[in-house]
Design a protein around this motif. Structure first.
Motif, short mmCIF file in Angstrom:
data_model
loop_
_atom_site.label_atom_id
_atom_site.label_comp_id
_atom_site.label_asym_id
_atom_site.label_seq_id
_atom_site.Cartn_x
_atom_site.Cartn_y
_atom_site.Cartn_z
N ARG A 278 2.26 -16.16 32.03
CA ARG A 278 2.77 -17.38 32.65
C ARG A 278 2.96 -17.12 34.14
O ARG A 278 2.95 -15.98 34.58
N LEU A 279 3.11 -18.19 34.89
CA LEU A 279 3.39 -18.07 36.32
C LEU A 279 4.88 -17.80 36.53
O LEU A 279 5.71 -18.23 35.72
N PRO A 280 5.24 -17.10 37.58
CA PRO A 280 6.67 -16.89 37.86
C PRO A 280 7.35 -18.22 38.17
O PRO A 280 6.74 -19.13 38.74
N LYS A 281 8.64 -18.33 37.78
CA LYS A 281 9.42 -19.55 38.06
C LYS A 281 9.61 -19.75 39.56
O LYS A 281 9.60 -20.87 40.05
N ASP A 282 9.82 -18.64 40.26
CA ASP A 282 9.98 -18.66 41.71
C ASP A 282 9.54 -17.31 42.25
O ASP A 282 9.24 -16.39 41.48
N LEU A 283 9.49 -17.18 43.56
CA LEU A 283 9.01 -15.94 44.16
C LEU A 283 9.96 -14.78 43.91
O LEU A 283 9.52 -13.63 43.82
N LYS A 284 11.24 -15.05 43.77
CA LYS A 284 12.21 -13.99 43.52
C LYS A 284 11.94 -13.30 42.19
O LYS A 284 12.25 -12.13 42.02
#
Length: 85
Positions: A45-51
């Motif tokens: 999956r893609l990360p929720k945010d860059l952090k």
């Protein structure tokens, strides 16, 4: 570039500053783009945010952005851009 020989040193330094800012934007976005792809491969999956790239160990830290700029990340598409703040 004003074409004035007296301002040539200032014009040159300004051009160097702009080139450095452009290079930082490009390198930061390319590094993040690769990290997002790696995260997607590892987690499905893609990360929720860059952090999340840092918290999950994909990156040690986020790259810096030039002053007055920020990363714009779309967690639905995985697209990262460098935009003005």
């Amino acid at each position: 570039n004003s074409g004035n020989p007296l301002s040539a040193p200032a014009d040159y330094l300004g051009a160097i500053g702009q080139a450095q800012k452009s290079a930082q934007k490009t390198l930061g976005a390319v590094g993040l783009d690769q990290a997002i792809k790696t995260f997607h491969t590892e987690h499905g999956r893609l990360p929720k945010d860059l952090k999340e790239l840092v918290s999950e160990g994909t990156m040690r830290e986020l790259p810096p952005v030039p002053r007055g700029m920020k990363f714009d990340y779309n967690n639905k598409t995985g697209v990262i851009k460098v935009v003005p703040e």
